[in-house]
Design an enzyme around this catalytic site. Structure first.
Site, PDB file in Angstrom:
ATOM      1  N   THR A 153       0.819  -1.251  -0.042  1.00 17.97           N
ATOM      2  CA  THR A 153       0.072  -0.007  -0.010  1.00 17.97           C
ATOM      3  C   THR A 153       0.999   1.152   0.103  1.00 17.97           C
ATOM      4  O   THR A 153       0.310   2.359  -0.139  1.00 17.97           O
ATOM      5  CB  THR A 153      -0.981   0.089   1.368  1.00 17.97           C
ATOM      6  OG1 THR A 153      -0.172  -0.045   2.533  1.00 17.97           O
ATOM      7  CG2 THR A 153      -1.791  -1.177   1.249  1.00 17.97           C
ATOM      8  N   CYS A 187       3.218   3.001   9.396  1.00 16.51           N
ATOM      9  CA  CYS A 187       2.433   2.796  10.490  1.00 16.51           C
ATOM     10  C   CYS A 187       3.099   2.852  11.970  1.00 16.51           C
ATOM     11  O   CYS A 187       4.304   2.180  11.770  1.00 16.51           O
ATOM     12  CB  CYS A 187       1.181   2.095  10.469  1.00 16.51           C
ATOM     13  SG  CYS A 187      -0.002   2.174   9.387  1.00 16.51           S
ATOM     14  N   CYS A 198      -1.343   0.878  15.232  1.00 17.97           N
ATOM     15  CA  CYS A 198      -2.503   1.349  14.309  1.00 17.97           C
ATOM     16  C   CYS A 198      -3.610   0.463  14.213  1.00 17.97           C
ATOM     17  O   CYS A 198      -3.494  -0.704  14.193  1.00 17.97           O
ATOM     18  CB  CYS A 198      -1.734   1.391  12.948  1.00 17.97           C
ATOM     19  SG  CYS A 198      -3.076   2.225  11.640  1.00 17.97           S
ATOM     20  N   ARG A 222      -6.391  -2.338   9.419  1.00 12.43           N
ATOM     21  CA  ARG A 222      -6.535  -3.908   9.360  1.00 12.43           C
ATOM     22  C   ARG A 222      -5.102  -4.370   8.994  1.00 12.43           C
ATOM     23  O   ARG A 222      -4.034  -3.565   8.909  1.00 12.43           O
ATOM     24  CB  ARG A 222      -7.353  -4.127   7.901  1.00 12.43           C
ATOM     25  CG  ARG A 222      -6.368  -4.727   6.841  1.00 12.43           C
ATOM     26  CD  ARG A 222      -6.878  -4.207   5.428  1.00 12.43           C
ATOM     27  NE  ARG A 222      -5.525  -3.887   4.850  1.00 12.43           N
ATOM     28  CZ  ARG A 222      -4.660  -2.838   4.789  1.00 12.43           C
ATOM     29  NH1 ARG A 222      -5.085  -1.981   5.694  1.00 12.43           N
ATOM     30  NH2 ARG A 222      -3.700  -2.926   4.189  1.00 12.43           N
ATOM     31  N   ARG A 256       4.465   6.683   2.434  1.00 11.37           N
ATOM     32  CA  ARG A 256       3.726   7.635   2.993  1.00 11.37           C
ATOM     33  C   ARG A 256       3.333   7.622   4.615  1.00 11.37           C
ATOM     34  O   ARG A 256       3.215   6.534   4.854  1.00 11.37           O
ATOM     35  CB  ARG A 256       2.550   8.065   2.296  1.00 11.37           C
ATOM     36  CG  ARG A 256       2.804   8.407   0.689  1.00 11.37           C
ATOM     37  CD  ARG A 256       1.369   8.623   0.018  1.00 11.37           C
ATOM     38  NE  ARG A 256       0.119   7.695   0.275  1.00 11.37           N
ATOM     39  CZ  ARG A 256       0.180   6.505  -0.229  1.00 11.37           C
ATOM     40  NH1 ARG A 256       1.022   6.286  -1.342  1.00 11.37           N
ATOM     41  NH2 ARG A 256      -0.826   5.776   0.142  1.00 11.37           N
ATOM     42  N   CYS A 286       0.687   6.943   7.346  1.00 15.95           N
ATOM     43  CA  CYS A 286      -0.595   6.700   7.480  1.00 15.95           C
ATOM     44  C   CYS A 286      -1.501   7.669   7.876  1.00 15.95           C
ATOM     45  O   CYS A 286      -1.175   8.529   8.882  1.00 15.95           O
ATOM     46  CB  CYS A 286      -0.679   5.365   8.348  1.00 15.95           C
ATOM     47  SG  CYS A 286      -2.644   4.963   9.032  1.00 15.95           S
ATOM     48  N   CYS A 302      -3.151   6.537  11.816  1.00 12.93           N
ATOM     49  CA  CYS A 302      -2.626   6.561  13.161  1.00 12.93           C
ATOM     50  C   CYS A 302      -1.438   7.767  13.134  1.00 12.93           C
ATOM     51  O   CYS A 302      -0.616   7.950  14.188  1.00 12.93           O
ATOM     52  CB  CYS A 302      -1.504   5.140  13.248  1.00 12.93           C
ATOM     53  SG  CYS A 302      -0.261   4.834  11.968  1.00 12.93           S
TER      54      CYS A 302
HETATM   55 ZN   LIG Z   1      -1.568   3.555  10.718  1.00 12.13          ZN
END
Ligand SMILES: [Zn+2]
Length: 359
Positions: free
Chosen positions: A33, A37, A41, A44, A66, A68, A71
């Site tokens: 993705t 995180c 976090c 999922r 990048r 998240c 979080c």
């Molecule tokens: Zn996150």
């Protein structure tokens, strides 16, 4: 900031348990993705093989990841809050039978009910009530397949009254439990065809929503595809009285495909096996501009070994775009298959990424 990060096994354990005590010790990046995180976090659970661990935010960003949005790994105050909300999620999951008041849940997160409601929605993507409903619905889906009668299933899933569950399910799966058990037979479907930048499409709709949306070469083959998808249904061309509604749908689709309407909020009334519905429902939660691997989807619905079944459920989707199966790719980043052609899949993913990146 510590200079050493814990070893991989410890990090992975912390990610699996969303261990807030490990926040700040390391960050994890999800390669599929492109996001990184904190361990706590609430999003999922990623798959182990798609993860990489980082000492700090800067090293994650050097790898092109990048932060998240849930979080907020760069914001220290957001971390503690996200951890408390993740804790509330776990509480809800394990108390589906209980009556959970907003005030009581907010107290668990040490927030005012108003602030809690807003932060929960921002971090989890659902309101606390919707989240509790989703947990109950998940239990109900399991029960529907196993329970001897419908009312056993409904009570077993923690719903107080039968009529309430009918209302809820109607808007989520597009089907009542009875229809669901019967395989969705006896539905009247009307259809119309139109042009989009990605080619000819046919939309089929029941009186409750869109049950078929596919790309094709010509009207005749699309109508044949609709009939083979719904052999039990009564199928007819759309009556003129529904033309304005069809026009509105086409306009929204056009805007969506042009990147001007990321959320395609059209009524959906689809049909599938319990497993397919579960996969399709999850696909609808993948944010615009993001992709998941088949194994991530399998893990997210709690069936990590069902990767092939997930791929086949994606391939069986009969409502293109509304159930965004184009957002699922292979774990190594290859596009893999698409029912309506790889070229369309590539255009859709590129368009979404470009639109999101431009904001
Ligand atoms: Zn996150």
């Amino acid at each position: 900031m510590n200079t050493e990060i814990p070893d991989d096994a410890v990090c992975w354990q912390a990610v699996q348990t969303r261990d807030a005590a490990m926040d700040g010790r390391f960050f994890y990046g999800v390669m599929t993705t492109g996001v990184y995180c904190r361990p706590s976090c609430a999003s999922r659970q990623p798959l182990r093989r798609n993860l990489r661990f980082y000492r700090d935010a800067a090293s994650a960003e050097r790898d092109g990841l990048r932060p998240c949005k849930r979080c907020k790994p760069r914001d220290p105050a957001a971390g503690a809050e996200a951890a408390r909300i993740a804790e509330v999620c776990r509480y809800i999951e394990t108390h589906v039978d209980a009556k959970l008041s907003l005030a009581a849940l907010a107290q668990r997160a040490h927030l005012s009910p108003f602030h809690f409601q807003r932060r929960f929605k921002a971090i989890v993507g659902l309101s606390p009530r919707e989240y509790a409903d989703a947990c109950r619905l998940k239990t109900l889906r399991r029960e529907l397949r196993a329970a001897p009668s419908l009312s056993d299933a409904i009570y077993g899933a923690g719903y107080g009254s039968g009529s309430r569950v009918y209302e809820r399910i109607d808007t989520r799966l597009g089907m009542t439990p009875a229809e669901y058990r019967a395989g969705g037979q006896g539905v009247a479907i009307s259809y119309a065809c139109g042009q989009t930048p990605l080619g000819q499409i046919l939309i089929g709709a029941s009186d409750r929503g869109i049950c078929f949306l596919q790309f094709g070469d010509d009207d005749a083959s699309l109508i044949a595809a609709l009939r083979s998808e719904y052999p039990q249904a009564r199928i007819a061309a759309m009556a003129p009285v529904r033309a304005p509604q069809f026009h509105d749908w086409m306009q929204r689709l056009g805007e969506h495909l042009a990147g001007r309407r990321p959320q395609l909020e059209l009524p959906l009334h689809t049909r599938g096996t319990a497993f397919q519905l579960e996969v399709w429902k999850y696909l609808q939660t993948i944010p615009y501009g993001e992709v998941r691997s088949y194994s991530e989807v399998a893990a997210a619905i709690g069936k990590p070994s069902a990767v092939r079944a997930v791929a086949s459920a994606c391939a069986r989707n009969h409502v293109a775009l509304l159930v965004p199966c184009h957002r699922v790719i292979r774990g190594d980043g290859a596009l893999s298959g698409y029912r309506w052609g790889l070229e369309r899949k590539r255009v859709l993913i590129d368009q979404e990424r470009a639109t999101r990146g431009g904001r």
